[in-house]
Design an enzyme around this catalytic site. Structure first.
Site, mmCIF file in Angstrom:
data_model
loop_
_atom_site.group_PDB
_atom_site.id
_atom_site.type_symbol
_atom_site.label_atom_id
_atom_site.label_comp_id
_atom_site.label_asym_id
_atom_site.label_seq_id
_atom_site.Cartn_x
_atom_site.Cartn_y
_atom_site.Cartn_z
ATOM 1 N N THR A 27 0.872 -1.175 0.000
ATOM 2 C CA THR A 27 0.000 0.000 0.000
ATOM 3 C C THR A 27 0.910 1.227 0.000
ATOM 4 O O THR A 27 2.111 1.116 0.246
ATOM 5 C CB THR A 27 -0.893 0.050 1.258
ATOM 6 O OG1 THR A 27 -0.063 0.246 2.409
ATOM 7 C CG2 THR A 27 -1.695 -1.223 1.435
ATOM 8 N N ALA A 55 3.086 -1.215 4.932
ATOM 9 C CA ALA A 55 2.373 -0.043 5.444
ATOM 10 C C ALA A 55 3.394 1.093 5.548
ATOM 11 O O ALA A 55 4.415 0.944 6.239
ATOM 12 C CB ALA A 55 1.774 -0.355 6.805
ATOM 13 N N VAL A 81 7.188 -2.584 7.351
ATOM 14 C CA VAL A 81 7.151 -1.120 7.438
ATOM 15 C C VAL A 81 7.817 -0.527 6.195
ATOM 16 O O VAL A 81 8.981 -0.818 5.895
ATOM 17 C CB VAL A 81 7.839 -0.623 8.731
ATOM 18 C CG1 VAL A 81 7.841 0.906 8.767
ATOM 19 C CG2 VAL A 81 7.132 -1.181 9.952
ATOM 20 N N LYS A 82 7.032 0.284 5.486
ATOM 21 C CA LYS A 82 7.543 0.887 4.247
ATOM 22 C C LYS A 82 8.123 2.262 4.577
ATOM 23 O O LYS A 82 7.454 3.090 5.203
ATOM 24 C CB LYS A 82 6.381 1.021 3.265
ATOM 25 C CG LYS A 82 6.780 1.054 1.820
ATOM 26 C CD LYS A 82 5.509 1.210 0.985
ATOM 27 C CE LYS A 82 5.683 0.808 -0.435
ATOM 28 N NZ LYS A 82 4.498 1.142 -1.225
ATOM 29 N N VAL A 83 9.362 2.474 4.143
ATOM 30 C CA VAL A 83 10.105 3.678 4.513
ATOM 31 C C VAL A 83 10.630 4.344 3.249
ATOM 32 O O VAL A 83 11.239 3.674 2.405
ATOM 33 C CB VAL A 83 11.305 3.287 5.433
ATOM 34 C CG1 VAL A 83 12.114 4.513 5.821
ATOM 35 C CG2 VAL A 83 10.825 2.538 6.668
#
Ligand code: E4P
Length: 213
Positions: A27, A55, A81-83
């Protein structure tokens, strides 16, 4: 190669997951804004269906990104965790690595960015190929360059081909040995289709009926 669906729409995830081929979902804030609804609830629903759900943190400073990363990672073990690929993002990726939090580095547009993210211990990097194509560059060439660089080192970081626009992108990524492709719903729906499959099946059915009259 793992296949992810690039969406924030839970019905699309349910549908493609039912095929038995879906390994994850990515996402991003734009996809989430398009669908509306509660972000945490959407992510948790998706986590019931697939083992990887990216996310994205929306903070821009390390201290705040770190808090969001801790929060998202606490939601469910399937959360990745998308960074974003910024200096603050690199610090966050290093922090996540030290805490055992899985990460996906987003907005990668160069081999050097890919290397920096890999050196922090990022679990995945997302080079955006369609957006490079959009500005007249060859997005798949970036995947080829990254895969070549990866062949010399022992990075554990998986190469996730993102911003795919059509089925050829997925086939090309597979032939370059990319680990993962994330695919929009409309493109995913095209993957099982071939005109010769349809006409071949039609003939088989007609012939079968002709001997079973
Ligand atoms: C990946 O994680 C991104 O959400 C996505 O692939 C971006 O695609 P776009 O360039 O079509 O927005």
């Amino acid at each position: 190669m793992k296949l992810f669906l690039d969406t924030a729409n839970i019905d699309q995830v349910k549908e493609i997951a039912s095929w038995g081929v879906l390994d994850g979902v990515t996402t991003n804030p734009s996809l989430v804004a398009k669908e509306g609804g509660n972000f945490k609830e959407t992510v948790l629903e998706m986590c019931k269906l697939v083992p990887n759900v990216s996310a994205q943190v929306t903070a821009e400073k390390f201290e705040d990104m770190k808090k969001q990363a801790d929060e998202y990672a606490g939601w469910h073990k399937h959360v990745v965790v998308k960074v974003p690929m910024t200096v603050e993002g690199l610090k966050t990726l290093s922090y996540c690595k030290s805490k055992g939090i899985r990460t996906n580095t987003t907005l990668i547009f160069s081999v050097n960015q890919a290397i920096l993210a890999a050196k922090t211990g990022a679990s995945m990097i997302s080079p955006f190929i369609g957006r490079l194509d959009d500005i007249g560059q060859d997005g798949m060439e970036l995947i080829s360059e990254i895969m070549q660089a990866w062949s010399f080192y022992n990075f554990d970081t998986e190469v996730l081909v993102a911003s795919t626009r059509h089925p050829r992108h997925i086939a090309d990524a597979a032939q370059l040995g990319a680990d993962i492709c994330t695919i929009p719903y409309a493109v995913f729906k095209k993957l099982p289709l071939h005109k010769l499959t349809d006409t071949g099946l039609k003939t088989f059915m007609e012939d079968w009926k002709s001997i079973n009259k």
